[in-house]
Design a protein around this motif. Structure first.
Motif, PDB file in Angstrom:
ATOM      1  N   TYR A  10      -6.619  11.882  20.223  1.00 28.97           N
ATOM      2  CA  TYR A  10      -7.675  11.335  19.746  1.00 28.97           C
ATOM      3  C   TYR A  10      -9.014  11.329  20.728  1.00 28.97           C
ATOM      4  N   VAL A  11      -8.893  11.804  21.938  1.00 26.48           N
ATOM      5  CA  VAL A  11     -10.031  11.906  22.939  1.00 26.48           C
ATOM      6  C   VAL A  11     -10.536  13.550  22.488  1.00 26.48           C
ATOM      7  N   ALA A  12      -9.706  14.455  22.097  1.00 32.09           N
ATOM      8  CA  ALA A  12     -10.082  15.695  21.885  1.00 32.09           C
ATOM      9  C   ALA A  12     -10.877  15.707  20.753  1.00 32.09           C
ATOM     10  N   ILE A  13     -10.523  15.010  19.648  1.00 31.49           N
ATOM     11  CA  ILE A  13     -11.050  14.808  18.047  1.00 31.49           C
ATOM     12  C   ILE A  13     -12.311  14.031  18.109  1.00 31.49           C
ATOM     13  N   CYS A  14     -12.119  12.862  18.532  1.00 27.30           N
ATOM     14  CA  CYS A  14     -13.337  11.778  18.558  1.00 27.30           C
ATOM     15  C   CYS A  14     -14.018  11.827  19.600  1.00 27.30           C
ATOM     16  N   HIS A  15     -13.804  12.379  20.749  1.00 27.38           N
ATOM     17  CA  HIS A  15     -14.884  12.491  21.832  1.00 27.38           C
ATOM     18  C   HIS A  15     -14.824  13.801  22.472  1.00 27.38           C
ATOM     19  N   PRO A  16     -15.131  14.912  21.847  1.00 28.31           N
ATOM     20  CA  PRO A  16     -14.807  16.224  22.237  1.00 28.31           C
ATOM     21  C   PRO A  16     -15.722  16.652  23.522  1.00 28.31           C
ATOM     22  N   LEU A  17     -16.896  15.941  23.412  1.00 24.43           N
ATOM     23  CA  LEU A  17     -18.212  16.410  24.504  1.00 24.43           C
ATOM     24  C   LEU A  17     -17.474  15.665  25.922  1.00 24.43           C
ATOM     25  N   ARG A  18     -16.776  14.452  25.731  1.00 24.15           N
ATOM     26  CA  ARG A  18     -16.465  13.827  27.073  1.00 24.15           C
ATOM     27  C   ARG A  18     -14.875  14.130  27.236  1.00 24.15           C
ATOM     28  N   TYR A  19     -14.195  15.008  26.680  1.00 27.38           N
ATOM     29  CA  TYR A  19     -12.969  15.077  26.633  1.00 27.38           C
ATOM     30  C   TYR A  19     -12.545  15.731  28.309  1.00 27.38           C
ATOM     31  N   SER A  20     -13.018  16.480  28.916  1.00 32.40           N
ATOM     32  CA  SER A  20     -12.785  17.151  30.116  1.00 32.40           C
ATOM     33  C   SER A  20     -13.097  15.948  31.194  1.00 32.40           C
ATOM     34  N   THR A  21     -13.871  15.090  31.046  1.00 35.19           N
ATOM     35  CA  THR A  21     -14.062  13.834  31.775  1.00 35.19           C
ATOM     36  C   THR A  21     -13.118  12.861  31.787  1.00 35.19           C
ATOM     37  N   LEU A  67       4.215   2.564  19.127  1.00 35.71           N
ATOM     38  CA  LEU A  67       4.108   2.987  17.928  1.00 35.71           C
ATOM     39  C   LEU A  67       2.645   2.665  17.256  1.00 35.71           C
ATOM     40  N   CYS A  68       2.320   1.229  17.411  1.00 38.20           N
ATOM     41  CA  CYS A  68       1.042   0.717  16.947  1.00 38.20           C
ATOM     42  C   CYS A  68      -0.060   1.366  17.564  1.00 38.20           C
ATOM     43  N   LEU A  69       0.200   1.921  18.974  1.00 39.88           N
ATOM     44  CA  LEU A  69      -0.999   2.408  19.494  1.00 39.88           C
ATOM     45  C   LEU A  69      -1.243   3.996  19.132  1.00 39.88           C
ATOM     46  N   VAL A  70       0.183   4.517  18.597  1.00 40.58           N
ATOM     47  CA  VAL A  70       0.048   5.884  18.279  1.00 40.58           C
ATOM     48  C   VAL A  70      -0.813   5.954  16.683  1.00 40.58           C
ATOM     49  N   LEU A  71      -0.520   4.814  15.937  1.00 42.26           N
ATOM     50  CA  LEU A  71      -0.984   4.417  14.626  1.00 42.26           C
ATOM     51  C   LEU A  71      -2.453   4.254  14.551  1.00 42.26           C
ATOM     52  N   VAL A  72      -2.897   3.565  15.677  1.00 40.96           N
ATOM     53  CA  VAL A  72      -4.154   3.322  16.082  1.00 40.96           C
ATOM     54  C   VAL A  72      -5.120   4.571  16.370  1.00 40.96           C
ATOM     55  N   SER A  73      -4.461   5.299  16.924  1.00 42.50           N
ATOM     56  CA  SER A  73      -4.951   6.587  17.299  1.00 42.50           C
ATOM     57  C   SER A  73      -5.279   7.733  16.358  1.00 42.50           C
ATOM     58  N   TYR A  74      -3.937   7.719  15.446  1.00 43.45           N
ATOM     59  CA  TYR A  74      -4.186   8.686  14.550  1.00 43.45           C
ATOM     60  C   TYR A  74      -4.976   8.358  13.382  1.00 43.45           C
ATOM     61  N   THR A  75      -5.176   6.779  13.442  1.00 42.95           N
ATOM     62  CA  THR A  75      -6.400   6.258  12.026  1.00 42.95           C
ATOM     63  C   THR A  75      -7.715   6.669  12.542  1.00 42.95           C
ATOM     64  N   HIS A  76      -7.921   6.523  13.839  1.00 41.66           N
ATOM     65  CA  HIS A  76      -9.209   6.998  14.215  1.00 41.66           C
ATOM     66  C   HIS A  76      -9.489   8.593  14.189  1.00 41.66           C
ATOM     67  N   ARG A  82     -11.796  21.537  10.010  1.00 43.02           N
ATOM     68  CA  ARG A  82     -10.738  20.201   9.502  1.00 43.02           C
ATOM     69  C   ARG A  82      -9.349  20.925   9.553  1.00 43.02           C
ATOM     70  N   SER A  83      -9.224  22.104   9.105  1.00 42.74           N
ATOM     71  CA  SER A  83      -7.656  22.619   8.945  1.00 42.74           C
ATOM     72  C   SER A  83      -7.173  22.692  10.399  1.00 42.74           C
ATOM     73  N   LYS A  84      -8.036  23.302  11.347  1.00 37.60           N
ATOM     74  CA  LYS A  84      -7.458  23.458  12.740  1.00 37.60           C
ATOM     75  C   LYS A  84      -7.118  21.944  13.360  1.00 37.60           C
ATOM     76  N   ALA A  85      -8.131  21.134  13.016  1.00 37.40           N
ATOM     77  CA  ALA A  85      -7.598  19.656  13.619  1.00 37.40           C
ATOM     78  C   ALA A  85      -6.325  19.272  12.991  1.00 37.40           C
ATOM     79  N   PHE A  86      -5.978  19.350  11.686  1.00 32.05           N
ATOM     80  CA  PHE A  86      -4.774  18.807  11.131  1.00 32.05           C
ATOM     81  C   PHE A  86      -3.516  19.313  11.509  1.00 32.05           C
ATOM     82  N   SER A  87      -3.872  20.689  11.679  1.00 28.85           N
ATOM     83  CA  SER A  87      -2.659  21.502  12.268  1.00 28.85           C
ATOM     84  C   SER A  87      -2.316  21.327  13.554  1.00 28.85           C
ATOM     85  N   THR A  88      -3.198  20.756  14.526  1.00 26.80           N
ATOM     86  CA  THR A  88      -3.017  20.301  15.717  1.00 26.80           C
ATOM     87  C   THR A  88      -2.280  19.284  16.214  1.00 26.80           C
ATOM     88  N   CYS A  89      -2.580  18.260  14.958  1.00 26.00           N
ATOM     89  CA  CYS A  89      -2.113  16.806  14.902  1.00 26.00           C
ATOM     90  C   CYS A  89      -0.621  16.887  14.402  1.00 26.00           C
TER      91      CYS A  89
END
Length: 318
Positions: free
Chosen positions: A122-133, A210-219, A233-240
């Motif tokens: 979720y952090v890697a895809i939705c907040h990539p610029l802040r991921y390392s922090t 499981l609810c937390l996982v579903l919320v993360s993957y909805t985002h 898009r293809s790379k992101a889908f493949s990763t997840c």
């Protein structure tokens, strides 16, 4: 409890009610699967340790998942193989409680690790610029250490509640390992408190994560659909996708076992579900991550290439 009742010091695991010849076939097949589980997860763990390109939070969590999967197999499969060869061989009370404790601990830890992996994606895809922090190494180590501590503490609560109960007979567990519900059926006292705690733990450690996982993957899904580049898009889908496969297998089988209504033949059906949950899931996880993950396949190719060069004595390219 009457004074003339004898306390149980060992149990007999009934395992599978099949012909002895089928037991030998199953022993051979399960031994093969057990070997594959250890080799597969050991390879994943080794690649992550040796390949610097995999020294990222996602693969840090994956390395701990591989450790848990190997521990799962080592906790239940050897005893199951022994029972297939010698069904009458007992397991001591202490050994049974240890097996129950370790199974519950590793189950809890795997639930929490899968949540951490979904949060990492979720952090890697939705907040990539802040991921390392956000996902710094200090944070990752703290999260993993907390998962292991919570897993063992929750398992300890269950085992302490079992140890307060008297076991005076019968001594046959209708399972292939010391599964907690099967053990409780042999107690000579009221087990309602144990079952309430088990249900509460299921809500806390299965439904909640499981609810937390579903919320993360909805985002994550919303973020992926906003990506303009088809390649991105293809790379992101493949990763997840590989992580989603593991989540579906693990949580699906666990919820069916502990929270679904019981059927007319619950015991035999539950044995099959537990076989899938504690045996096939750990075996399939490395297969899923290696076949569906380009970075893991790349690390494996580099490791094999390096090994072949060292055997042939050819110099490695810088």
């Amino acid at each position: 409890m009457e004074k003339n009742q004898t306390m149980i010091t060992e149990f007999i695991l009934l395992g599978f009610s099949l012909d002895p010849r089928i037991h030998l076939v199953l022993c051979g097949v399960f031994s093969l699967f057990y070997t594959f589980t250890l080799l597969g997860n050991g390879t994943i763990f080794g690649l992550i340790c040796l390949d610097s390109r995999l020294h990222t939070p996602m693969y840090f969590f994956l390395s701990h998942l591989a450790i848990v999967d190997m521990a799962y197999a080592c906790n239940t499969v050897p005893q199951m193989l022994l029972n297939l060869l010698d069904p009458a061989k007992p397991i001591s009370f202490a050994g049974c409680m240890t097996q129950t404790f370790l199974f519950l601990a590793f189950a809890h830890i795997e639930c929490l690790l899968l949540v951490l992996m979904s949060y990492d994606r979720y952090v890697a895809i939705c907040h990539p610029l802040r991921y390392s922090t956000i996902m710094s190494w200090r944070v990752c180590i703290t999260l993993v250490a907390t998962s292991w501590a919570c897993g063992f503490l929750l398992a300890l609560v269950h085992v302490v509640l079992i140890l307060r109960l008297p076991f005076c007979g019968p001594h046959e567990i209708n399972h292939f390992f010391c599964e907690i519900l099967s053990v409780l059926k042999l107690a000579c006292a009221d087990t309602r408190l144990n079952k309430v705690v088990i249900f509460a733990a299921c809500v806390f450690i299965l439904v909640g994560p499981l609810c937390l996982v579903l919320v993360s993957y909805t985002h994550i899904l919303v973020a992926i659909l906003r990506i303009q580049s088809g390649e991105g898009r293809s790379k992101a889908f493949s990763t997840c996708s590989s992580h989603l496969c593991v989540v579906g297998l693990f949580f699906g089988s666990a919820i069916v076992m502990y929270m679904a209504p019981k059927s007319r033949h619950p015991e035999e059906q539950q044995k099959i579900l537990f076989l899938f949950y504690s045996f096939f899931n750990p075996m399939l996880n490395p297969l899923i991550y290696s076949l569906r993950n380009a970075e893991v396949k790349g690390a494996l190719r580099r490791a094999l290439c390096k090994e072949s060069h060292s055997i042939l004595g050819w110099p490695l390219k810088p």
